[in-house]
Design a protein around this motif. Structure first.
Motif, mmCIF file in Angstrom:
data_model
loop_
_atom_site.group_PDB
_atom_site.id
_atom_site.type_symbol
_atom_site.label_atom_id
_atom_site.label_comp_id
_atom_site.label_asym_id
_atom_site.label_seq_id
_atom_site.Cartn_x
_atom_site.Cartn_y
_atom_site.Cartn_z
ATOM 1 N N HIS A 2 -10.177 -16.702 -19.099
ATOM 2 C CA HIS A 2 -10.016 -16.934 -20.536
ATOM 3 C C HIS A 2 -10.699 -18.229 -20.916
ATOM 4 O O HIS A 2 -10.132 -19.301 -20.771
ATOM 5 N N LEU A 30 -6.556 -16.466 -29.277
ATOM 6 C CA LEU A 30 -6.785 -16.437 -30.718
ATOM 7 C C LEU A 30 -5.747 -17.342 -31.349
ATOM 8 O O LEU A 30 -4.543 -17.149 -31.145
ATOM 9 N N PHE A 57 -6.208 -10.501 -26.481
ATOM 10 C CA PHE A 57 -6.093 -11.925 -26.804
ATOM 11 C C PHE A 57 -4.668 -12.407 -26.577
ATOM 12 O O PHE A 57 -3.721 -11.659 -26.801
#
Length: 101
Positions: A2, A30, A57
């Protein structure tokens, strides 16, 4: 891994920044800030899209902005409210940041 932190600060009801992010954003985190936090609220037109996005996300919403808009008690399950310290940590742990305007 990530590495991308996607930031949306516009209301999903006024701008399509959220939609663009969910369609073409690099998976990762996000973060919803300013009027973007309306996307974190249950019962809106974008709730289904946000729930679907939770598979790609990790979704966060800035708590002071939720509180300022009186929606902190209506956050979608799976969206994590964070404070400014958490915001700083998120920025620090991602190699890249993309703001969706």
């Amino acid at each position: 891994s990530h590495t991308m932190l996607n930031i949306v600060n516009k209301s999903p009801l006024e701008r399509n920044s959220l939609d663009a992010c969910l369609r073409i954003g690099a998976p990762g985190a996000l973060l919803l800030i300013e009027d973007g936090v309306y996307a974190a609220v249950r019962g809106t037109a974008v709730e289904a899209s946000v729930k679907a996005a939770l598979s790609r996300f990790r979704v966060y919403a800035l708590l002071p902005d939720l509180e300022a808009r009186a929606v902190a008690d209506r956050v979608i399950d799976g969206v994590t409210p964070i404070d400014y310290g958490g915001f700083v940590d998120l920025v620090a742990e991602h190699n890249a940041c993309q703001s969706w305007l």
